[in-house]
Design a protein around this motif. Structure first.
Motif, PDB file in Angstrom:
ATOM      1  N   ASP A 122       2.473   9.122  -2.183  1.00  0.00           N
ATOM      2  CA  ASP A 122       3.590   9.607  -1.380  1.00  0.00           C
ATOM      3  C   ASP A 122       4.832   8.760  -1.621  1.00  0.00           C
ATOM      4  N   ASN A 123       5.969   9.378  -1.414  1.00  0.00           N
ATOM      5  CA  ASN A 123       7.233   8.646  -1.510  1.00  0.00           C
ATOM      6  C   ASN A 123       7.520   8.008  -0.150  1.00  0.00           C
ATOM      7  N   SER A 124       7.176   6.722  -0.022  1.00  0.00           N
ATOM      8  CA  SER A 124       7.339   6.005   1.238  1.00  0.00           C
ATOM      9  C   SER A 124       8.448   4.967   1.164  1.00  0.00           C
ATOM     10  N   SER A 125       9.394   5.167   0.260  1.00  0.00           N
ATOM     11  CA  SER A 125      10.457   4.182   0.087  1.00  0.00           C
ATOM     12  C   SER A 125      11.250   3.987   1.363  1.00  0.00           C
ATOM     13  N   ASN A 126      11.544   5.059   2.055  1.00  0.00           N
ATOM     14  CA  ASN A 126      12.314   4.938   3.301  1.00  0.00           C
ATOM     15  C   ASN A 126      11.529   4.179   4.367  1.00  0.00           C
ATOM     16  N   ASN A 127      10.216   4.372   4.400  1.00  0.00           N
ATOM     17  CA  ASN A 127       9.395   3.633   5.357  1.00  0.00           C
ATOM     18  C   ASN A 127       9.430   2.137   5.065  1.00  0.00           C
ATOM     19  N   VAL A 128       9.388   1.784   3.785  1.00  0.00           N
ATOM     20  CA  VAL A 128       9.443   0.374   3.407  1.00  0.00           C
ATOM     21  C   VAL A 128      10.779  -0.229   3.819  1.00  0.00           C
TER      22      VAL A 128
ATOM     23  N   ARG B  28       0.829  -1.197   0.000  1.00  0.00           N
ATOM     24  CA  ARG B  28       0.000   0.000   0.000  1.00  0.00           C
ATOM     25  C   ARG B  28       0.869   1.255   0.000  1.00  0.00           C
ATOM     26  N   TRP B  29       1.936   1.238   0.752  1.00  0.00           N
ATOM     27  CA  TRP B  29       2.840   2.387   0.765  1.00  0.00           C
ATOM     28  C   TRP B  29       3.414   2.639  -0.630  1.00  0.00           C
ATOM     29  N   LEU B  30       3.772   1.573  -1.315  1.00  0.00           N
ATOM     30  CA  LEU B  30       4.419   1.728  -2.613  1.00  0.00           C
ATOM     31  C   LEU B  30       3.465   2.228  -3.686  1.00  0.00           C
TER      32      LEU B  30
ATOM     33  N   ARG C  84      10.704 -15.360   0.041  1.00  0.00           N
ATOM     34  CA  ARG C  84      11.057 -15.043  -1.344  1.00  0.00           C
ATOM     35  C   ARG C  84       9.839 -14.613  -2.158  1.00  0.00           C
ATOM     36  N   ALA C  85       8.712 -15.335  -1.991  1.00  0.00           N
ATOM     37  CA  ALA C  85       7.516 -15.012  -2.781  1.00  0.00           C
ATOM     38  C   ALA C  85       7.034 -13.603  -2.474  1.00  0.00           C
ATOM     39  N   ASP C  86       7.002 -13.233  -1.189  1.00  0.00           N
ATOM     40  CA  ASP C  86       6.560 -11.887  -0.827  1.00  0.00           C
ATOM     41  C   ASP C  86       7.544 -10.826  -1.307  1.00  0.00           C
ATOM     42  N   LEU C  87       8.831 -11.121  -1.240  1.00  0.00           N
ATOM     43  CA  LEU C  87       9.831 -10.164  -1.723  1.00  0.00           C
ATOM     44  C   LEU C  87       9.666  -9.924  -3.220  1.00  0.00           C
ATOM     45  N   GLU C  88       9.405 -10.988  -3.965  1.00  0.00           N
ATOM     46  CA  GLU C  88       9.228 -10.823  -5.411  1.00  0.00           C
ATOM     47  C   GLU C  88       7.962 -10.035  -5.722  1.00  0.00           C
ATOM     48  N   ARG C  89       6.887 -10.317  -4.965  1.00  0.00           N
ATOM     49  CA  ARG C  89       5.662  -9.534  -5.181  1.00  0.00           C
ATOM     50  C   ARG C  89       5.872  -8.073  -4.795  1.00  0.00           C
ATOM     51  N   LEU C  90       6.687  -7.846  -3.790  1.00  0.00           N
ATOM     52  CA  LEU C  90       6.989  -6.470  -3.394  1.00  0.00           C
ATOM     53  C   LEU C  90       7.774  -5.761  -4.495  1.00  0.00           C
ATOM     54  N   ALA C  91       8.652  -6.498  -5.166  1.00  0.00           N
ATOM     55  CA  ALA C  91       9.410  -5.912  -6.276  1.00  0.00           C
ATOM     56  C   ALA C  91       8.480  -5.480  -7.403  1.00  0.00           C
ATOM     57  N   TRP C  92       7.444  -6.268  -7.654  1.00  0.00           N
ATOM     58  CA  TRP C  92       6.502  -5.911  -8.714  1.00  0.00           C
ATOM     59  C   TRP C  92       5.718  -4.646  -8.374  1.00  0.00           C
ATOM     60  N   ALA C  93       5.573  -4.352  -7.077  1.00  0.00           N
ATOM     61  CA  ALA C  93       4.854  -3.139  -6.674  1.00  0.00           C
ATOM     62  C   ALA C  93       5.692  -1.885  -6.896  1.00  0.00           C
ATOM     63  N   CYS C  94       6.977  -2.040  -7.138  1.00  0.00           N
ATOM     64  CA  CYS C  94       7.862  -0.892  -7.392  1.00  0.00           C
ATOM     65  C   CYS C  94       7.756  -0.513  -8.864  1.00  0.00           C
ATOM     66  N   THR C  95       7.191   0.659  -9.129  1.00  0.00           N
ATOM     67  CA  THR C  95       6.982   1.090 -10.515  1.00  0.00           C
ATOM     68  C   THR C  95       7.445   2.520 -10.774  1.00  0.00           C
ATOM     69  N   ARG C  96       7.688   3.288  -9.715  1.00  0.00           N
ATOM     70  CA  ARG C  96       8.092   4.675  -9.911  1.00  0.00           C
ATOM     71  C   ARG C  96       9.604   4.809  -9.766  1.00  0.00           C
ATOM     72  N   GLU C  97      10.118   5.941 -10.286  1.00  0.00           N
ATOM     73  CA  GLU C  97      11.557   6.157 -10.256  1.00  0.00           C
ATOM     74  C   GLU C  97      12.101   6.171  -8.830  1.00  0.00           C
ATOM     75  N   ASP C  98      11.315   6.745  -7.884  1.00  0.00           N
ATOM     76  CA  ASP C  98      11.809   6.827  -6.512  1.00  0.00           C
ATOM     77  C   ASP C  98      11.785   5.488  -5.791  1.00  0.00           C
TER      78      ASP C  98
ATOM     79  N   LEU D 100      13.153  -0.961 -14.192  1.00  0.00           N
ATOM     80  CA  LEU D 100      12.976   0.157 -13.265  1.00  0.00           C
ATOM     81  C   LEU D 100      14.284   0.911 -13.062  1.00  0.00           C
ATOM     82  N   MET D 101      15.403   0.202 -13.035  1.00  0.00           N
ATOM     83  CA  MET D 101      16.684   0.878 -12.884  1.00  0.00           C
ATOM     84  C   MET D 101      16.941   1.810 -14.078  1.00  0.00           C
ATOM     85  N   GLY D 102      16.577   1.356 -15.244  1.00  0.00           N
ATOM     86  CA  GLY D 102      16.718   2.229 -16.404  1.00  0.00           C
ATOM     87  C   GLY D 102      15.791   3.424 -16.341  1.00  0.00           C
TER      88      GLY D 102
END
Length: 775
Positions: A397-403, A391-393, A419-433, A463-465
């Motif tokens: 708001d930019n909540s990267s530090n909170n995560v 939800r934070w991601l 591992r499964a939750d970490l991978e799903r969390l990675a998919w939630a990352c879509t913005r540059e920040d 995302l890194m690009g």
């Protein structure tokens, strides 16, 4: 007399369970067989279940049940009578028992996952489940305490109240309890009839011939109303019971379980305004809350969006001297989830775990397997924290530090994401920040697990690009090459697109060495540069006037099997023209025509500039005519190239002539046209004409550079021309272009090593490259 319960009682013996008392149960995804049994109300020592008659006695701490019935009755359901000793006195029963189909002990379902089965805790997937059972005596009053249990099952919710079986009651039992009653109640039909009641009087008419029914019948019907979201029907029946209490002088009326059932209907029907009314009635009747009541109130407050009040209910449980059930703790975690307070949920669980380890939670006689519940609550806490981070991601708001902080806190608490939750969390990352989060998530997966999804790796590269962290994207790609999984076409396309971004920047800025290093790096990593990548480096060399480097890159392009395009030839011709290697440029042009690469406007413009520099204006005219014949649009760029060639070679008259030809062709000159022509005229001792062109440019709304202004003034002073300097206006500001390279680009600049100086130019290299391309 105790009712049949699916869990051990809190006494010194075990109770025989009715299979969830009238519920249709699907215990496990691996066992899809559904069982339907009728309600059994233990009004005497003997009980009838369908075609079976059972009697019960106690021995050695067990409840012994002996059943006599139809030999054709299917006793494959014997496992439902667990936590007890069951004696089946039919031949088929003995046969099935001998075959191991039925046994003396309950086969406990060990299915994995969070159970969302629905009881009085409100139906939220909380990780724990509560079953509420009660016993009734012959007069219909409750005589046993509530039994709570925690059950882990699949995520399917309980499918509903089963009204299809008949309920037998023993209204005619004697004092010894040996006489059996034949009174039967069709609960489904009764419930259906009660749904049509609009007033309390309607309920009275429906029930006047039913006699005194046990309170559990009404509790079951009310629960059925809850699943059907029939709030009005439940309230009408409830108020009828309230009136009956007055009429019977308190011998019959709603008890705690009825109130809990009605509160459950409030939760399930989402008619939360009725909650206060029900609670006020409880207060008037002097009925104190039990843990189930509080659990239901917590669920209601959570659904109302008042998670803070739900947590207050947990504190009230403690203040009233009650012991919270596992459902209470799971509801508290759910409240933190609704508040999106991952840190609060984590701290709550850590505090619970510490109290449990110190003996402050859980007793041997409370009927709960707290060790198992601790594991369930730990899994639920992890799930809550994961959902809060998602939800934070996805928020604005930019909540990267909170995560990042919550991830670290979970590690310190000893409950990290899998591992499964970490991978799903990675998919939630879509913005540059989000790049710092996805980088951390990727690192954790790599360090802790042997495998990682290729799709997740590709997402990280993308995302890194997007965040302009190309060096980090390249590191991910290198991990795929070194550690696996093997990159696919998407991986190749993503990393190649990142290189193209950098090569385009090198082309735009003319940083040719950087382009060469990027090409080298691509080849080192098994990425084959295409014509687009080679052309970017060639154009960077051309812009930087690095003729030797351009020839070498063109040669490497051919050697690598990449066919040069018209852009490749145009870039090479431009580099040769800037190096004044006109003869070599003509050979490249002839070769391009020979291999049937059709020239574009850019290539024609370069050749027009070369012929202009040689003073071969007949060839310049031929170039212009050929462009017209082929339908290639002649723009100001082509005329500027010709005028610039005249200016650099001291041919101001020719430049002025081409300026007039451009005007005849209705091609409007721009700032570059005027500046180059003024430079040619000023250097050729024609200040008056230069002055007139400067004034014409101003009248056309063009803003010339300070260099053109200075040339007009200096030429007028040098040759004594009489001009009105004030008419020129103020001197324009200097146009300074600063080449800015981002930090990220600087780091990529040093990724590969190439010599700072190109080796001396060898004319034979062009011929070699041409012959290779022809072959």
């Amino acid at each position: 007399m105790h009712a049949l319960s699916p869990f051990p009682s809190k006494g010194n013996h075990s109770l025989v369970p009715s299979p969830f008392a009238g519920f249709e149960s699907s215990p496990s995804p691996n066992r899809r067989r559904k069982v339907k049994l009728g309600f059994v109300f233990s009004l005497s020592r003997r009980t009838c279940i369908g075609d079976i008659r059972c009697s019960r006695s106690f021995s050695s701490g067990y409840s012994i049940v002996s059943c006599v019935g139809n030999p054709n009755f299917d006793f494959r359901l014997g496992f439902l009578f667990g936590y007890s000793k069951v004696n089946f006195v039919t031949p088929m029963a003995r046969t099935l028992e001998d075959q191991g189909i039925i046994g003396n002990e309950l086969v406990e379902d060990q299915s994995e996952g969070i159970n969302c089965q629905q009881e009085m805790h409100g139906g939220e997937c909380s990780g724990t489940e509560l079953f509420e059972e009660e016993a009734v005596s012959a007069d219909g009053s409750s005589v046993s305490s509530e039994s709570e249990g925690v059950y882990s099952s699949n995520s399917d919710q309980t499918e509903g109240i089963n009204y299809e079986q008949e309920i037998q009651s023993d209204n005619n039992a004697g004092e010894d309890g040996r006489e059996e009653s034949d009174v039967k109640v069709d609960v489904r039909a009764l419930a259906t009839t009660l749904q049509s009641a609009k007033t309390v009087e309607d309920v009275e008419d429906i029930l006047k011939d039913k006699g005194e029914l046990p309170l559990q019948v009404y509790s079951t019907i009310i629960k059925g109303f809850g699943q059907d979201k029939k709030m009005n029907s439940a309230l009408i029946l409830f108020y009828w019971m309230k009136r009956r209490k007055i009429e019977t002088n308190g011998s019959f009326g709603p008890n705690l379980y009825i109130y809990n059932a009605v509160l459950g209907v409030v939760k399930q029907s989402e008619q939360f305004d009725e909650m206060e009314t029900i609670l006020n009635e409880m207060a008037r009747d002097g009925i104190a809350y039990n843990v189930v009541t509080y659990n239901t109130l917590m669920a209601i407050y959570i659904e109302k969006g008042e998670a803070g009040k739900a947590l207050d209910m947990l504190e009230e449980i403690h203040r009233n001297g009650l012991i919270p059930s596992p459902v209470s703790y799971s509801q508290a975690l759910l409240a933190y989830r609704r508040m999106e307070d991952g840190n609060g949920a984590l701290n709550f669980f850590v505090d619970f775990r510490e109290k449990y380890r110190q003996g402050g939670i859980g007793r041997d006689d409370d009927g709960e397997d707290w060790e198992s519940e601790l594991i369930k609550l730990e899994k639920f806490t992890i799930r809550v924290c994961y959902q809060v981070m998602r939800r934070w991601l996805v928020s604005h708001d930019n909540s990267s530090n909170n995560v990042l902080k919550l991830l670290i806190d979970m590690d310190n608490a000893g409950i990290p994401l899998g591992r499964a939750d970490l991978e799903r969390l990675a998919w939630a990352c879509t913005r540059e920040d989000h790049y710092i989060v996805i980088r951390e998530v990727y690192t954790r997966i790599r360090e802790r697990y042997d495998k990682i999804s290729l799709s997740v790796c590709n997402h990280v590269i993308w995302l890194m690009g997007k965040a302009k962290k190309w060096w980090a994207a390249l590191e991910i790609y290198e991990d795929l090459l070194d550690k696996g999984p093997k990159p696919n076409n998407l991986s190749y396309e993503l990393i190649t697109s990142h290189f193209n971004v950098l090569l385009s920047a090198a082309k735009k800025k003319g940083i040719w060495r950087w382009g060469v290093r990027l090409i080298n790096k691509m080849e080192d990593k098994g990425l084959k540069p295409g014509s687009r990548e080679w052309n970017s480096v060639l154009m960077a060399c051309s812009k930087a006037a690095e003729t030797t480097a351009a020839v070498q890159i063109f040669k490497r392009m051919v050697e690598n099997g990449e066919k040069p395009t018209v852009i490749s030839y145009g870039a090479l011709l431009s580099a040769l023209e800037k190096g004044k290697l006109y003869d070599e440029a003509l050979r490249v042009w002839d070769h391009m025509i020979k291999v049937r690469v059709e020239p574009n406007a850019y290539a024609y413009t370069i050749m027009a500039s070369i012929y202009t520099a040689q003073g071969n204006f007949s060839r310049v005219d031929a170039i212009i005519r050929e462009m017209v014949t082929l339908g290639i649009e002649i723009t100001v760029v082509t005329y500027n190239a010709i005028i610039s060639g005249c200016a650099r070679n001291g041919m101001s008259s020719a430049a002025y002539e081409w300026f007039h030809r451009m005007k005849v062709q209705n091609i409007s000159p721009n700032e570059i046209t005027y500046e180059m022509l003024i430079e040619a005229l000023s250097n050729d001792g024609k200040p008056r004409l230069a002055y007139e062109l400067y004034m014409r440019a101003q009248s056309e709304g063009l803003i010339l550079s300070s260099k053109a202004y200075d040339l007009v003034v200096q030429s007028s002073e040098a040759y004594g021309a009489t001009i009105n300097l004030s008419s020129l206006g103020p001197r324009p500001l200097n146009k300074k272009r600063k080449v800015q390279i981002r930090k990220a680009m600087k780091e990529f600049y040093n990724l590969a090593d190439v010599s700072g100086r190109s080796k001396p130019f060898d004319k034979s290299e062009i011929c070699y490259a041409q012959s290779q391309e022809l072959n």
